[in-house]
Scaffold this motif. Structure first.
Motif, PDB file in Angstrom:
ATOM      1  N   MET A 118       6.323  -0.118 -14.738  1.00 22.61           N
ATOM      2  CA  MET A 118       7.114   0.450 -13.655  1.00 22.61           C
ATOM      3  C   MET A 118       8.324   1.210 -14.192  1.00 22.61           C
ATOM      4  O   MET A 118       8.631   2.320 -13.762  1.00 22.61           O
ATOM      5  CB  MET A 118       7.537  -0.703 -12.765  1.00 22.61           C
ATOM      6  N   TRP A 119       9.012   0.618 -15.167  1.00 23.82           N
ATOM      7  CA  TRP A 119      10.162   1.314 -15.776  1.00 23.82           C
ATOM      8  C   TRP A 119       9.698   2.605 -16.438  1.00 23.82           C
ATOM      9  O   TRP A 119      10.368   3.637 -16.355  1.00 23.82           O
ATOM     10  CB  TRP A 119      10.838   0.434 -16.824  1.00 23.82           C
TER      11      TRP A 119
ATOM     12  N   ILE B  19       5.828  -4.923 -15.276  1.00 24.44           N
ATOM     13  CA  ILE B  19       7.237  -4.550 -15.144  1.00 24.44           C
ATOM     14  C   ILE B  19       7.596  -3.405 -16.082  1.00 24.44           C
ATOM     15  O   ILE B  19       8.231  -2.431 -15.675  1.00 24.44           O
ATOM     16  CB  ILE B  19       8.142  -5.784 -15.357  1.00 24.44           C
TER      17      ILE B  19
ATOM     18  N   LEU C  32      14.615  -0.428 -20.812  1.00 19.29           N
ATOM     19  CA  LEU C  32      14.232  -1.694 -20.194  1.00 19.29           C
ATOM     20  C   LEU C  32      12.719  -1.899 -20.282  1.00 19.29           C
ATOM     21  O   LEU C  32      12.237  -3.027 -20.359  1.00 19.29           O
ATOM     22  CB  LEU C  32      14.710  -1.738 -18.743  1.00 19.29           C
TER      23      LEU C  32
ATOM     24  N   TYR D 115      10.187 -11.011 -19.781  1.00 23.56           N
ATOM     25  CA  TYR D 115      11.007  -9.856 -19.475  1.00 23.56           C
ATOM     26  C   TYR D 115      12.471 -10.252 -19.590  1.00 23.56           C
ATOM     27  O   TYR D 115      12.879 -11.265 -19.025  1.00 23.56           O
ATOM     28  CB  TYR D 115      10.697  -9.365 -18.060  1.00 23.56           C
ATOM     29  N   GLY D 116      13.217  -9.488 -20.326  1.00 23.99           N
ATOM     30  CA  GLY D 116      14.645  -9.749 -20.429  1.00 23.99           C
ATOM     31  C   GLY D 116      15.398  -8.446 -20.348  1.00 23.99           C
ATOM     32  O   GLY D 116      14.861  -7.387 -20.706  1.00 23.99           O
ATOM     33  N   SER D 117      16.623  -8.488 -19.880  1.00 27.98           N
ATOM     34  CA  SER D 117      17.416  -7.262 -19.803  1.00 27.98           C
ATOM     35  C   SER D 117      18.889  -7.627 -19.803  1.00 27.98           C
ATOM     36  O   SER D 117      19.252  -8.722 -19.407  1.00 27.98           O
ATOM     37  CB  SER D 117      17.072  -6.476 -18.539  1.00 27.98           C
TER      38      SER D 117
ATOM     39  N   MET E 188      16.150   3.140 -18.136  1.00 26.81           N
ATOM     40  CA  MET E 188      14.891   2.606 -17.626  1.00 26.81           C
ATOM     41  C   MET E 188      13.833   2.523 -18.725  1.00 26.81           C
ATOM     42  O   MET E 188      13.127   1.516 -18.851  1.00 26.81           O
ATOM     43  CB  MET E 188      14.397   3.472 -16.462  1.00 26.81           C
TER      44      MET E 188
END
Lengths: 427, 427
Positions: A243-244, A240, A281, A13-15, A278
């Motif tokens: 959820m977004w 993850i 992401l 996961y990256g953001s 969101m």
């Protein structure tokens, strides 16, 4: 400690860092100064430049001791030629300590390519995904890139990819590497208030498809175990990204129609900007699949269609629109792979809706109803395609194997053909 | 485009990149090599070193051409003296291209300080928060820091803060700066399976309080408008931290008791590791408040208490335990500021629970029931404090104004005193 299983157990996961809210775009100079930047190139397109947002961003930087120059030559839907022009400009006028993209996905993607090719040697083709290009990884670190999306849809502020048309090959492809992801996303809903309703509708469909495609994507733990070298930014649906996606769907449920109906509705604009962030992401880590694969040829092979609300001088199908046109049929096709996901997505989009007898119809019916409400054209027929174009579109979509690999079930030429034929009209 | 309002409209969000799942810790060498690191210091404590996890992490790095050295001198609950020792070691044996922390919050926090003081000149006290230290911002960029939490609780892998005891002043304080946040968090649930039940219980209460405190924190948009210089990493509850908190609560609902009961339950361990990560991403941006403020003196002024399940040679109250002991009464106190949040949190923790007549009692009653089930001591009396200690504890808690500013209502000495007195026993 590698577990004794042949399927994947790891997701990534990256953001970008995020600054969100009305007024956020007035502080970019501060954030760049803190990153040590003194001389910065702002990358934008002529239409956005006309709103004076990029100029305003440039002017506030002076307050923080940062010198900013504006390049407004971004081509909407970047091509290899337009990227080369932007890179040549930046190489000729550099060195630059950082880059700021102000605009939609085209500006952000162009800034990614400019960042890559001003910090690394070589030519565009060296870095473009194989088999079109040499898919080289950057040898040098990139400079900070601040993305300031002015349309609520792109998601490019969260992703590691730059999409472009290679004109000579008539193919849409990309450059994809973790280092392309912007350092900071500055999402200022105040910049989106001037977006015309048609743009809000089309880019909103892009948000919605980002959320739905990553939510229904093939789960990360259903793939074969990867070595670290094999990991890609898009690793499939995971806890993850789920959820977004869910949260983006809740926000779209609350505010999509209102934002199209009344662009001055600030609360709805904030919701849409947050939903775009969101969903970005989410899909920026999970990936997207069939509707986005189909969108490549639908947009790329456009004939005479000119979208209302867009100030364009040539035929085009806006990205979000091109994605949405085959979405109902794509989700009818993927339903059987993850039925519970499709039902849950529909319920998040409209908690008051009654379940139809055939659950496979739940999400498609909800999408077509929404598209009628907000003025999206009726299927690929609505943007000028006929059944005789389908083979050509199938061929274009099947080239997007990187995306189709994220679909929750295998996808054949015949599957795409059926989806396209059924999408000639959606109602 | 600054909106015409005196209250805040902007929130910020930052996070490390994340690699999550069984086996993730076997790839750290790859990730570091990609960041250009050739020589890396692994920072850990003696107890974790005895598990050989750090050694295993060091050995796999060689496969990727990265030379790794292990420093196992971390003090559990770091002090200025222990940090100086770690910094001296790293300065003397450097230069280092990157740092890897393997352990709990103590190891990760020590690595943050080591990273800061090997990339920047000056002494520890220059960077410690005012008024204890000079609160200097780092002038030079830090090196990549990879955090590998081995206890499911800390959240330090997501935060920008290093907590320490300044021995001569008998005060717990910190260093806080955005650049301290780890570059990459590698969360490998396989590393947590050996955690004894008491550690799972205590660190799980830390996760739970991270989620509950950030969910009930003062909302970002209730503060006065900040200038960019005034922004802090902890900006109050916001739509993104809320989402992480809610999701952490759902995971805790599903797996907290099971993970304590049966440490070999892999699915529960994965849930707890994910809950810790998510809660960390939430409070790492929103902040925590009263239970964490109280925890500082409860842990710092420990008398004779020695926790079962912890291999320690001196009295201590584990961090998660110290946070949990006043949580029921703290949330009874904050209830009136955001009642709907407190009710929603209780419902996420147990969707089957009946609402009590007095809703202010809903969350506190659920917390005390949980703490009894998993073997947390009964209130601050359970770890050796009596009513005569309360004034001393009040004084210690009131020093944590940085945390108390995140409470959803103003907090006076009398408020803290009442909470502590009522927390002498919780059942």
């Amino acid at each position: 400690m590698i577990p004794d299983t042949s399927t994947e157990t790891v997701f990534t996961y990256g953001s970008p860092a995020l600054k969100f809210g009305a007024g956020a775009s007035d502080e970019i100079g501060f954030d760049l100064a803190r990153l040590g930047a003194k001389r910065v190139l702002i990358v934008t397109d002529p239409q956005i430049a006309a709103t004076e947002h990029p100029q305003r961003v440039a002017e506030q930087m002076a307050k923080f001791g940062v010198e900013a120059h504006v390049f407004d030559g971004v081509h909407v839907e970047p091509t290899d030629a337009s990227l080369r022009q932007a890179i040549d400009h930046a190489r000729g006028s550099g060195p630059w300590d950082a880059f700021v993209a102000v605009g939609g996905g085209s500006s952000i993607d162009t800034a990614k390519a400019v960042n890559l090719l001003t910090t690394n040697t070589g030519e565009l083709m060296d870095y473009i995904n194989a088999p079109v290009g040499a898919a080289k990884a950057p040898a040098q670190p990139l400079k900070p890139l601040v993305a300031v999306p002015t349309t609520t849809g792109t998601g490019s502020e969260s992703t590691t990819i730059c999409v472009l048309d290679v004109l000579s090959l008539k193919v849409k492809t990309g450059i994809s590497h973790a280092s392309l992801r912007p350092t900071l996303a500055v999402v200022d809903p105040a910049l989106t208030v001037t977006q015309p309703p048609e743009v809000t509708a089309s880019s909103g469909m892009d948000i919605l498809c980002h959320a739905l495609e990553s939510y229904t994507a093939r789960p990360y733990d259903s793939y074969d175990r990867k070595t670290p070298e094999q990991r890609v930014p898009y690793c499939g649906a995971n806890p993850i990204s789920d959820m977004w996606s869910e949260q983006a769907l809740r926000l779209l449920c609350r505010s999509f129609r209102s934002a199209v109906r009344d662009g001055e509705n600030v609360a709805a604009r904030v919701d849409m900007a947050l939903a775009a962030t969101m969903a970005g992401l989410g899909f920026g880590n999970a990936g997207v699949h069939i509707p986005h694969a189909n969108a490549y040829p639908i947009a790329g092979r456009v004939k005479e269609f000119r979208p209302p609300g867009y100030a364009v001088h040539e035929p085009m199908v806006p990205h979000g629109m091109s994605v949405s046109l085959t979405a109902p049929e794509a989700f009818r096709f993927t339903f059987s792979a993850r039925p519970e996901r499709h039902v849950r997505a529909a319920e998040l989009l409209d908690p008051t809706a009654d379940r139809p007898k055939d659950l496979a119809d739940f999400l498609p019916a909800m999408l077509t109803e929404l598209m009628q409400d907000i003025g999206i054209p009726n299927g690929i027929g609505g943007v000028g395609y006929t059944s005789s174009d389908v083979p050509d579109l199938v061929e274009g979509a099947m080239k997007q194997q990187r995306l189709l690999a994220t679909a929750p079930r295998p996808v054949t030429d015949e599957d795409i053909e059926r989806i396209l034929v059924r999408s000639l009209d959606n109602w």
